[in-house]
Design a protein around this motif. Structure first.
Motif, PDB file in Angstrom:
ATOM      1  N   VAL A 222      -1.060   6.942   9.677  1.00  0.00           N
ATOM      2  CA  VAL A 222      -1.014   6.907   8.109  1.00  0.00           C
ATOM      3  C   VAL A 222      -2.375   7.003   7.330  1.00  0.00           C
ATOM      4  O   VAL A 222      -3.287   6.522   8.003  1.00  0.00           O
ATOM      5  CB  VAL A 222      -0.243   6.056   7.691  1.00  0.00           C
ATOM      6  CG1 VAL A 222       1.351   6.165   8.228  1.00  0.00           C
ATOM      7  CG2 VAL A 222      -0.670   4.511   8.083  1.00  0.00           C
ATOM      8  N   VAL A 223      -2.623   7.411   6.295  1.00  0.00           N
ATOM      9  CA  VAL A 223      -3.658   7.217   5.402  1.00  0.00           C
ATOM     10  C   VAL A 223      -3.068   6.739   4.079  1.00  0.00           C
ATOM     11  O   VAL A 223      -1.924   6.836   3.767  1.00  0.00           O
ATOM     12  CB  VAL A 223      -4.430   8.496   5.173  1.00  0.00           C
ATOM     13  CG1 VAL A 223      -5.167   8.917   6.484  1.00  0.00           C
ATOM     14  CG2 VAL A 223      -3.476   9.873   4.783  1.00  0.00           C
ATOM     15  N   THR A 224      -3.880   6.212   3.233  1.00  0.00           N
ATOM     16  CA  THR A 224      -3.532   5.534   1.959  1.00  0.00           C
ATOM     17  C   THR A 224      -3.846   6.520   0.939  1.00  0.00           C
ATOM     18  O   THR A 224      -4.242   7.782   1.257  1.00  0.00           O
ATOM     19  CB  THR A 224      -4.538   4.314   1.375  1.00  0.00           C
ATOM     20  OG1 THR A 224      -5.784   5.072   1.379  1.00  0.00           O
ATOM     21  CG2 THR A 224      -4.679   3.409   2.439  1.00  0.00           C
ATOM     22  N   HIS A 225      -2.902   6.821  -0.341  1.00  0.00           N
ATOM     23  CA  HIS A 225      -3.010   7.656  -1.297  1.00  0.00           C
ATOM     24  C   HIS A 225      -4.526   7.897  -1.720  1.00  0.00           C
ATOM     25  O   HIS A 225      -4.945   9.072  -1.923  1.00  0.00           O
ATOM     26  CB  HIS A 225      -2.309   7.169  -2.116  1.00  0.00           C
ATOM     27  CG  HIS A 225      -0.861   7.683  -1.992  1.00  0.00           C
ATOM     28  ND1 HIS A 225      -0.130   8.332  -3.002  1.00  0.00           N
ATOM     29  CD2 HIS A 225       0.137   7.264  -1.023  1.00  0.00           C
ATOM     30  CE1 HIS A 225       1.212   8.582  -2.323  1.00  0.00           C
ATOM     31  NE2 HIS A 225       1.204   8.171  -1.467  1.00  0.00           N
TER      32      HIS A 225
ATOM     33  N   GLU B 188      -2.646   4.388  13.582  1.00  0.00           N
ATOM     34  CA  GLU B 188      -1.132   4.353  12.960  1.00  0.00           C
ATOM     35  C   GLU B 188      -0.506   5.573  12.454  1.00  0.00           C
ATOM     36  O   GLU B 188       0.741   5.653  12.301  1.00  0.00           O
ATOM     37  CB  GLU B 188      -1.286   3.335  11.831  1.00  0.00           C
ATOM     38  CG  GLU B 188      -1.744   1.906  12.343  1.00  0.00           C
ATOM     39  CD  GLU B 188      -2.122   1.261  11.196  1.00  0.00           C
ATOM     40  OE1 GLU B 188      -1.151   1.225  10.218  1.00  0.00           O
ATOM     41  OE2 GLU B 188      -3.211   0.373  11.264  1.00  0.00           O
TER      42      GLU B 188
ATOM     43  N   GLU C  23       0.599  -1.225  -0.010  1.00  0.00           N
ATOM     44  CA  GLU C  23       0.097   0.140  -0.121  1.00  0.00           C
ATOM     45  C   GLU C  23       0.831   1.287   0.089  1.00  0.00           C
ATOM     46  O   GLU C  23       1.873   1.258   0.576  1.00  0.00           O
ATOM     47  CB  GLU C  23      -0.819  -0.010   1.276  1.00  0.00           C
ATOM     48  CG  GLU C  23      -2.198  -0.714   1.369  1.00  0.00           C
ATOM     49  CD  GLU C  23      -2.832  -0.444   2.649  1.00  0.00           C
ATOM     50  OE1 GLU C  23      -3.913  -0.173   2.587  1.00  0.00           O
ATOM     51  OE2 GLU C  23      -2.063  -0.365   3.759  1.00  0.00           O
ATOM     52  N   LYS C  24       0.397   2.186  -0.586  1.00  0.00           N
ATOM     53  CA  LYS C  24       1.247   3.391  -0.849  1.00  0.00           C
ATOM     54  C   LYS C  24       0.495   4.360   0.529  1.00  0.00           C
ATOM     55  O   LYS C  24      -0.709   4.653   0.390  1.00  0.00           O
ATOM     56  CB  LYS C  24       0.936   4.229  -2.069  1.00  0.00           C
ATOM     57  CG  LYS C  24       2.054   3.689  -3.081  1.00  0.00           C
ATOM     58  CD  LYS C  24       1.672   4.178  -4.464  1.00  0.00           C
ATOM     59  CE  LYS C  24       2.456   5.690  -4.621  1.00  0.00           C
ATOM     60  NZ  LYS C  24       2.062   5.839  -6.013  1.00  0.00           N
ATOM     61  N   LEU C  25       1.602   4.913   1.465  1.00  0.00           N
ATOM     62  CA  LEU C  25       0.701   5.620   2.655  1.00  0.00           C
ATOM     63  C   LEU C  25       1.197   6.920   2.767  1.00  0.00           C
ATOM     64  O   LEU C  25       2.528   7.214   2.441  1.00  0.00           O
ATOM     65  CB  LEU C  25       1.397   4.716   3.860  1.00  0.00           C
ATOM     66  CG  LEU C  25       0.554   3.338   3.812  1.00  0.00           C
ATOM     67  CD1 LEU C  25       1.111   2.634   5.106  1.00  0.00           C
ATOM     68  CD2 LEU C  25      -0.894   3.321   3.986  1.00  0.00           C
TER      69      LEU C  25
ATOM     70  N   ARG D 297      -7.482   5.004  11.134  1.00  0.00           N
ATOM     71  CA  ARG D 297      -6.136   4.740  11.068  1.00  0.00           C
ATOM     72  C   ARG D 297      -5.017   5.770  11.090  1.00  0.00           C
ATOM     73  O   ARG D 297      -4.061   5.725  11.462  1.00  0.00           O
ATOM     74  CB  ARG D 297      -5.971   3.977   9.876  1.00  0.00           C
ATOM     75  CG  ARG D 297      -4.785   3.183   9.359  1.00  0.00           C
ATOM     76  CD  ARG D 297      -4.624   2.678   8.038  1.00  0.00           C
ATOM     77  NE  ARG D 297      -3.230   1.883   7.881  1.00  0.00           N
ATOM     78  CZ  ARG D 297      -2.937   1.270   6.731  1.00  0.00           C
ATOM     79  NH1 ARG D 297      -3.791   1.295   5.717  1.00  0.00           N
ATOM     80  NH2 ARG D 297      -1.774   0.801   6.769  1.00  0.00           N
TER      81      ARG D 297
ATOM     82  N   GLN E 116       2.047  10.092   5.779  1.00  0.00           N
ATOM     83  CA  GLN E 116       2.034  10.278   6.977  1.00  0.00           C
ATOM     84  C   GLN E 116       0.995  11.532   7.342  1.00  0.00           C
ATOM     85  O   GLN E 116       1.010  12.268   6.775  1.00  0.00           O
ATOM     86  CB  GLN E 116       3.282  10.698   7.502  1.00  0.00           C
ATOM     87  CG  GLN E 116       3.428  10.732   8.938  1.00  0.00           C
ATOM     88  CD  GLN E 116       3.814   9.779  10.006  1.00  0.00           C
ATOM     89  OE1 GLN E 116       4.092   8.640   9.367  1.00  0.00           O
ATOM     90  NE2 GLN E 116       3.183   9.697  11.313  1.00  0.00           N
TER      91      GLN E 116
ATOM     92  N   GLY F 129     -11.033   4.366   6.814  1.00  0.00           N
ATOM     93  CA  GLY F 129      -9.587   4.738   6.616  1.00  0.00           C
ATOM     94  C   GLY F 129      -9.072   5.931   7.591  1.00  0.00           C
ATOM     95  O   GLY F 129      -8.058   6.301   7.611  1.00  0.00           O
TER      96      GLY F 129
END
Ligand code: HEM
Length: 205
Positions: free
Chosen positions: A184-187, A182, A3-5, A178, A7, A175
């Motif tokens: 982070v989120v996804t693109h 964590e 996955e591309k994340l 998260r 911050q 999402g």
């Protein structure tokens, strides 16, 4: 496939947020216990009613200080602009899952929520200190303490209702939790919900 994340929050921002959130739950539960006899048993959250009464104001100060740090971290990301007004006017479309406008780090709803939280926290700490026996209340006349308790209860109800919406939105938009757990989120999340922020984050690299 990896996955591309991106911050979104640092560890210190997340610790800061969850300290405020835990304080909020303790305060809301003990506050409701003092407010309404049917909820009195909730004082058990601190073991005994006496302890709940002693600790509630101290935890209130911790929550205020925690939010104070959040305020200075985020106020400049929460200034409303034209795109946010467009978002707010089309909130029905947004609720159907179709995002509206070129949204930056936060959308109109999140920004409005941020300022409501700020107003509630200011009202709660001000009125809470005036009503705080035995330390501060002795310096104020009874009618002032009564008004302070009214302001305290009204702003607590407003904050509890707002946080229910805040938590619902955080869970409902897939999402998002998260981001605060964590960091982070996804693109895909960023592109869909915060396209302007996504462009800023990806052009930095
Ligand atoms: C109790 C459960 C809570 C949950 C599950 C929760 C969840 C979240 C999540 C997922 C975000 C990230 C949103 C994003 O980046 O798009 C966030 C942001 C934030 N939360 Fe919470 N939250 C909770 C309680 C609170 C409380 C009690 C406060 C303060 C009174 C608070 C203040 C904030 C602030 C200031 C932000 C940054 C948003 C902004 O600046 O507009 N949260 N929360």
């Amino acid at each position: 496939m990896k996955e591309k994340l991106i911050q979104r929050y640092s560890a210190s921002e997340r610790i800061n947020h969850w300290i405020v959130a835990v304080c909020f739950v303790l305060l809301a539960v003990s506050g409701l216990a003092f407010f309404y006899p049917a909820f009195f048993w909730l004082t058990g959250i601190f073991g005994t009613p006496q302890l709940a009464r002693i600790l509630h104001p101290f935890i209130g100060v911790v929550m205020f200080l925690g939010f104070f740090i959040q305020f200075f971290r985020y106020w400049h990301h929460n200034i409303l602009n034209r795109e946010d007004v467009k978002w707010m006017k089309s909130v029905k479309e947004v609720l159907k899952g179709n995002e509206v406008g070129d949204i930056g780090r936060y959308n109109g709803g999140q920004k409005g929520m941020f300022w409501v939280m700020t107003l509630c926290l200011l009202a709660l700490i001000g009125s809470g200190i005036i009503a705080w026996r035995p330390y501060f209340a002795i310096h104020f006349p009874i009618p002032v303490i009564r008004i302070a308790l009214l302001v305290h209860s009204a702003s607590a109800v407003a904050l509890i209702a707002s946080i229910i919406v805040h938590v619902y939105a955080a869970l409902w938009v897939k999402g998002t939790i998260r981001a605060m757990v964590e960091g982070v989120v996804t693109h895909a999340w960023a592109k869909k919900h915060h396209p302007k922020w996504y462009r800023e984050m990806t052009s930095k690299k």
